[in-house]
Enzyme design. Structure first.
Site, mmCIF file in Angstrom:
data_model
loop_
_atom_site.group_PDB
_atom_site.id
_atom_site.type_symbol
_atom_site.label_atom_id
_atom_site.label_comp_id
_atom_site.label_asym_id
_atom_site.label_seq_id
_atom_site.Cartn_x
_atom_site.Cartn_y
_atom_site.Cartn_z
ATOM 1 N N GLU A 156 -4.259 -9.373 3.837
ATOM 2 C CA GLU A 156 -5.107 -9.044 4.998
ATOM 3 C C GLU A 156 -6.287 -9.984 5.164
ATOM 4 O OE1 GLU A 156 -3.743 -6.983 2.931
ATOM 5 O OE2 GLU A 156 -2.771 -5.375 4.059
ATOM 6 N N GLU A 166 0.831 -1.211 0.000
ATOM 7 C CA GLU A 166 0.000 0.000 0.000
ATOM 8 C C GLU A 166 0.862 1.257 0.000
ATOM 9 O OE1 GLU A 166 -2.475 -1.466 3.355
ATOM 10 O OE2 GLU A 166 -4.166 -0.924 2.074
#
Ligand code: NAI
Length: 695
Positions: A125, A105
């Site tokens: 995640e 990210e």
């Protein structure tokens, strides 16, 4: 030092440095933000490169800071990413080895990304029941396209950087022999003056007829994700990257992330993740305890367990000698190993080359002299103390000094076994679960005199064998089987009171267990439990059992191996078909013992089965047989098919609330066979204090 700052010509290089994987903890984020600010303030600097020291670009969130206020403290990951993206000088992410989660990210917030081939790129995640919460769901589809980004986010599976070389994720993927930082600096020099700065957020996800694709994805993901909400939430947030403006999509991502983090399913997955890591830590055995080298193994007994145990060593490249009493048994055991590997090969999961390598590592013998040089010997002979005694006395004679003598016993007293040798410090229990080449759990039984280095070696070995090692003290049944005994007893009492096998199994399977107790009994063989009970009737007459299972065995119904158990089975079909005679026997037995059968709810079935285990576990914890509640959860998640989304029996009891568990136990103590329920003092204490097992 958590991030180093260096200027090379006109390019500032910020190197994340937080071993082992440059997790983006508070100190690292702070140093990275500072680095960017320093570069912006320096007129001589025209561009910025962010890279990672050591073995990773960045593995994402710092797991040491999970569940701590530091995880959200400023500068947050959002702030760091916004600082990179908002920089007026170009920022280049220089990626190698591992770029996952928050690390990916962060790179998506950089204006450019360059990489070494072979780097693992992932947003994992979902595996913790979450979704990427720092813009990953909005930026990744913008650079990779809807379909590929969605697959990566929903599965969490890493993709190699070379496979993504021709996407907008990377501006360059260098040759394998390139120097990453020099190449990234050279790249940065070429784009130093280019404006406007490219930003992932400014791109549009281009996918014709995206609604049809998203609907298809929702349907498939829903069907595959069972009780877990995260995969579908991942689809919805990725969908927002197409249907919403960037800022709105970010808000939506935040909202769904905050929702998921509160779900029991995500909490359970995170609990299991940490439980697995902590299980290998033993308070009085420091991490630097020396371990013994395991280069050669031996297995005594080539039966059901011995063969599977040997395969574990072979899979890890450790040569194994199998010892049996008769040539015939040896041949059969070796043939079974060969057959198992051949089946794996037929499924395309093992190459001929690997097959040959593994089979070349295994040999058999009838003579103890041939195993004396092994570094570890695992005994898996009949479960009889006399047989174990003979084996361990012999091992004491022939094994080289320093060899580890391990027993796979599931019920016998390890201290007594160790007492048959003059080297009890070298004796340990390695309790594998059937099928031993498949099941993840390894209960490591620590005897009163087991050496710390022997325990440390067994824990290290469990990792090498790709098992989850959990340490148990010595007691009847150790952690897992001691608890399951209470579960089985309750299952029997439920039959006496009014339930039938299929109702019990269905209730437990609806709760999430892979298999209910009666289908499980049929699979494992009901005669095994029968043999154990017969011993207990003599040794521990004070323990009550339902006789239903004995009556079943007297009917010759041992389970799948005899084609009939609690259920009927048809050849070539694993389905369980209820049998009228069995059910009539159950009803008759209730009448014989004077119990008026009643309707029993599924809730009662689940509570009695699960809470009986929880209560026993509280004793196990209190006695120090288990080191911590989460170890017990690991035993049940990896060895007994306890539903992962419930986090294990102790975690589950905590979510129900211990006062509620205790109240139910007290209620059942008033009912049929109520004497089986004696609330464990630890449970009573914790419930009174408003605490949980894991708190
Ligand atoms: P098994 O009956 O399939 O195999 C035992 C093997 O040991 C036989 O091949 C037998 O010929 C051999 N054997 C017997 N005495 C011997 C001796 N003195 N020297 C060398 N070989 C000898 O039994 P299984 O199921 O493999 O169990 C072995 C051990 O593993 C037992 O202690 C059992 O409690 C334990 N265990 C069994 C599990 C299961 O699901 N079957 C699960 C976990 C532990």
């Amino acid at each position: 030092m958590t991030a180093e700052y260096q200027v090379r010509g006109t390019v500032a290089v910020i190197t994340l440095n937080n071993p082992p994987v440059n997790g983006l903890g508070l100190a690292t984020r702070t140093a990275a933000v500072k680095g960017i600010q320093q570069a912006l303030a320096d007129d001589a600097v025209k561009a910025i490169v962010i890279t990672g020291a050591g073995k990773a670009f960045s593995g994402g969130a710092d797991i040491k800071e999970f569940n701590s206020p530091k995880a959200l403290a400023e500068p947050s990951l959002h702030t760091l990413i916004a600082t990179a993206e908002g920089s007026t000088k170009p920022v280049v992410a220089a990626i190698h080895s591992v770029c996952m989660g928050g690390g990916l990210e962060l790179s998506l917030g950089c204006h450019y990304r360059v990489a070494m081939p072979g780097a693992q790129i992932a947003l994992p995640e979902v595996k913790l029941g979450l979704l990427p919460g720092a813009g990953g769901t909005q930026r990744l589809p913008r650079v990779l396209g809807l379909e590929m980004a969605l697959n990566m986010i929903v599965s969490g599976t890493p993709v190699l950087s070379d496979k993504l070389a021709n996407t907008a994720l990377f501006d360059a993927v260098f040759a394998a022999d390139a120097d990453l930082v020099s190449s990234a600096v050279a790249f940065a020099e070429t784009i130093a003056d280019a404006r406007p700065l490219p930003k992932a957020r400014d791109r549009k996800v281009d996918y014709p007829n995206h609604e049809a694709f998203l609907q298809f994805s929702r349907n498939t993901v829903k069907a595959m994700s069972g009780p877990f909400p995260a995969p579908l939430e991942c689809v919805e947030t990725v969908a927002a990257s197409v249907t919403m403006k960037f800022e709105d999509g970010m808000k939506f991502e935040r909202e769904r992330f905050l929702h998921l983090i509160q779900t029991t399913e995500s909490k359970a997955l995170r609990h299991a993740f940490f439980a697995e890591r902590v299980a290998s830590k033993v308070p009085d055995v420091p991490a630097d305890t020396p371990v013994r080298a395991i280069k050669q193994a031996a297995v005594i007994g080539a039966g059901t367990m011995g063969g599977g145990i040997a395969m574990n060593f072979l899979n890890a490249g450790i040569p194994v000698v199998m010892l049996e009493t008769k040539q015939e048994a040896l041949d059969k055991g070796l043939a079974t190993i060969r057959k198992n590997y051949e089946n794996t090969m037929k499924k395309g999961k093992l190459t001929q080359e690997k097959f040959d390598q593994r089979m070349a590592l295994v040999s058999g013998t009838l003579a103890y002299e041939d195993i004396g040089q092994a570094d570890i010997v695992v005994e898996a002979v009949f479960e009889e103390m006399g047989v174990k005694e003979a084996v361990f006395r012999k091992l004491d004679e022939v094994m080289k000094p320093g060899a580890i003598l391990a027993s796979n016993t599931s019920t016998l007293d390890l201290n007594q076994i160790a007492g048959y040798t003059k080297r009890p410090q070298d004796v340990i229990g390695t309790h594998f679960f059937s099928p031993a080449n498949v099941m993840k759990l390894l209960e490591i039984v620590r005897g009163a005199q087991t050496g710390k280095d022997v325990l440390a070696t067994a824990l290290a070995l469990s990792k090498k064998l790709k098992k989850t090692g959990v340490v148990s003290g010595v007691c009847d049944g150790f952690i897992g089987n001691r608890m399951i005994e209470q579960y089985s007893r309750q299952a029997g009492f439920l039959l006496e009171e009014g339930a039938l096998p299929e109702q019990v199994d269905q209730a437990v399977e609806k709760f999430g267990f892979a298999m209910g107790p009666f289908r499980m009994g049929d699979l494992a063989g009901n005669d095994i439990g029968w043999a154990i009970r017969k011993r207990r009737y003599v040794e521990k007459p004070e323990i009550s059992y339902s006789r239903t299972a004995d009556l079943l065995c007297e009917m010759g119904r041992y389970g799948q191996k005899t084609g009939a158990g609690w259920y009927d089975y048809k050849a070539g079909d694993r389905k369980a078909y209820p049998n009228e005679q069995v059910n009539a026997m159950i009803v008759q037995h209730s009448a014989d013992i004077g119990v008026a059968r009643r309707q029993i709810s599924d809730q009662e079935i689940v509570e009695r089965l699960v809470y009986s285990m929880v209560n026993e576990a509280a004793h196990i914890l209190e006695e120090g047989i288990a080191l911590r509640a989460s170890d017990i959860d690991m035993v049940y998640l990896t060895g007994y098919g306890f539903p992962l989304f419930r986090g294990g029996p102790m975690f589950y009891a905590d979510t129900v609330g211990l006062p509620n568990v205790l109240a139910a136990i007290n209620k059942y103590a008033q009912g049929h066979q109520g004497g089986a329920w004696k609330p464990a003092p630890l449970l009573v204490k914790l419930a009174g204090e408003g605490k949980g097992f894991n708190s």
